[in-house]
Motif scaffolding. Structure first.
Motif, short mmCIF file in Angstrom:
data_model
loop_
_atom_site.label_atom_id
_atom_site.label_comp_id
_atom_site.label_asym_id
_atom_site.label_seq_id
_atom_site.Cartn_x
_atom_site.Cartn_y
_atom_site.Cartn_z
N ARG A 174 0.81 -1.23 -0.07
CA ARG A 174 -0.17 0.04 -0.07
C ARG A 174 0.71 1.27 -0.04
NH1 ARG A 174 -5.60 0.71 3.04
NH2 ARG A 174 -6.24 2.69 2.25
N ARG A 175 1.94 1.40 0.84
CA ARG A 175 2.93 2.28 0.69
C ARG A 175 3.15 2.53 -0.67
NH1 ARG A 175 8.10 2.39 0.83
NH2 ARG A 175 8.11 0.22 1.81
N LEU A 176 3.78 1.63 -1.41
CA LEU A 176 4.28 1.69 -2.54
C LEU A 176 3.42 2.26 -3.73
CD1 LEU A 176 6.62 -1.50 -2.95
CD2 LEU A 176 7.33 0.95 -2.61
N TRP A 177 2.23 1.99 -3.61
CA TRP A 177 0.96 2.36 -4.28
C TRP A 177 0.96 3.73 -4.19
CZ3 TRP A 177 -3.71 4.30 -2.71
CH2 TRP A 177 -4.54 4.79 -3.75
N GLY A 227 5.90 -3.14 -5.36
CA GLY A 227 4.46 -3.33 -4.79
C GLY A 227 3.52 -4.68 -5.26
N LEU A 228 3.50 -4.86 -6.59
CA LEU A 228 2.97 -6.15 -7.02
C LEU A 228 3.66 -7.23 -6.43
CD1 LEU A 228 2.59 -5.17 -10.92
CD2 LEU A 228 0.81 -5.16 -9.02
N LEU A 271 -6.95 -6.26 -0.64
CA LEU A 271 -5.65 -6.73 -1.33
C LEU A 271 -5.97 -6.92 -2.95
CD1 LEU A 271 -4.17 -9.62 0.85
CD2 LEU A 271 -3.19 -7.82 -0.12
N PRO A 272 -7.17 -7.58 -3.37
CA PRO A 272 -7.56 -7.28 -4.90
C PRO A 272 -7.49 -5.90 -5.38
CG PRO A 272 -8.90 -9.00 -3.64
CD PRO A 272 -8.30 -8.11 -2.44
N ALA A 273 -8.15 -5.19 -4.59
CA ALA A 273 -8.32 -3.79 -5.34
C ALA A 273 -6.80 -3.29 -5.50
CB ALA A 273 -9.07 -2.86 -4.34
N LEU A 274 -5.93 -3.34 -4.58
CA LEU A 274 -4.58 -2.65 -4.64
C LEU A 274 -3.85 -3.44 -5.61
CD1 LEU A 274 -3.51 -2.53 -0.86
CD2 LEU A 274 -4.01 -0.48 -2.47
#
Length: 369
Positions: A43-46, A69-70, A105-108
């Protein structure tokens, strides 16, 4: 399992009083800290990619963050699936408050997948991101989080891409109704998004500092999930539109390409030619294109002087740029006076004497009055 279109109703998380939530399976399994760290890192990387100051999302530093992030989110999703944290056969109140954040998790994953800029795999990335968003929406729908219409599992036009679409006024009328309803839904989602952002901003400090109780933490995570529901619906609409454009472009390329096994005829290169027939005609009519100057005027004058065509006088000097003819004449007049040119001085004196005895308008007395 909650109803398909029903919302949570009232304050999010208020149903936790009816049935106590189970203990956090992620924390109890011993893998909690690692799972929480992976989710926090992804989440931080996104957020860094989304709000970064890089001029382009295709910069190497940005793409490195996207890949990292992925990787973190995929590991976290695999761990969540292994722990079996969520099931469509259970109610929202049965999920532990600490496990609600893993619903994102899926949305990110879908949001970070869209940040990849490899044009050769753009359609593949769109399909993968859409699958992540749809899986997130389906999970939220099964838990009764929000009231929304679940989009189809596949993009429109994916099954019947080769079949012609019906046209005419009868088919255009439903499209207008769908466009009006879609516009109204977007307006409602925008209002909900602003309201959710304000409520999350007011609760974020207390939750991150550890001062919030379990009910506040549960409400915070549910509000985050509802915000991502609106984001996922918007992203799926954009993905469907882009996929239609990409597929139509690919179809146009395939139709314009030659059939398989056929090759274009190789043409022999043509020899260069000139329009003039011979040298005599070129001398009369030219070479068919405007000629370029080979020397300046001063060079030509100097050449003619050496050939003895002109006298040895100095070449005419050009006036500097930006000086008008009147100023040039005035400078030449002053220069002649400085050189004591008797003829010029006498002419100037005669002109002054004539102006003294002949006032302005002298001689034009016929049409006076």
């Amino acid at each position: 399992m909650a109803g398909g279109g029903g919302g949570t109703g009232g304050r999010p998380g208020s149903g936790s009083a009816a049935a106590p939530s189970r203990p956090s399976m992620a924390e109890g399994a011993g893998e909690g800290p690692r799972l929480a760290e992976l989710l926090a890192a992804g989440r931080r990387l996104w957020e860094e990619v989304e709000t970064g100051a890089e001029p382009s999302s295709g910069a190497p530093a940005v793409q490195d963050k996207v890949r990292q992030g992925l990787d973190a989110l995929r590991q976290a999703a695999a761990m969540v699936a292994q722990l079996d944290l969520f099931s469509e056969n259970e109610e929202l109140e049965e999920i532990a408050s600490a496990d609600l954040k893993y619903l994102l998790l899926p949305a990110l994953l879908g949001a970070l997948t869209l940040k990849q800029v490899d044009l050769s795999k753009r359609l593949e990335h769109l399909e993968s991101a859409r699958a992540h968003f749809w899986r997130f929406l389906k999970l939220c729908r099964s838990y009764g989080l929000g009231s929304f219409h679940l989009p189809p599992a596949s993009a429109p036009g994916e099954e019947d891409a080769g079949s012609p679409s019906p046209g005419g006024p009868a088919a255009a009328q439903p499209n207008l109704v769908a466009m009006a309803s879609s516009r109204q839904a977007k307006i409602e989602r925008y209002k909900q998004k602003k309201e959710l952002e304000n409520r999350l901003a007011s609760m974020k400090t207390s939750v991150e500092s550890g001062q919030a109780d379990e009910d506040q933490i549960r409400e915070f995570y549910i509000l985050q999930t509802q915000k991502w529901i609106n984001t996922s619906l918007e992203e799926i609409e954009s993905i469907d539109q882009e996929m239609i454009i990409l597929r139509s472009r690919g179809t146009a390329k395939q139709s314009s390409a030659p059939p398989h096994g056929t090759s274009r005829q190789v043409r022999t290169p043509m020899k260069p030619f000139i329009l003039t027939r011979d040298a005599a005609q070129a001398k009369v009519f030219g070479a068919g294109y405007p000629g370029l100057p080979t020397m300046t005027v001063d060079d030509w004058y100097e050449q003619r002087r050496r050939q003895g065509v002109v006298s040895g006088q100095s070449a005419p000097q050009r006036a500097p740029a930006g000086i008008t003819d009147e100023e040039l004449q005035k400078q030449q007049q002053e220069k002649k006076e400085e050189e004591d040119d008797e003829e010029a001085l006498q002419k100037a004196r005669n002109w002054d004497d004539w102006k003294d005895t002949h006032p302005r308008g002298y001689g034009n007395r016929q049409n006076v009055g």
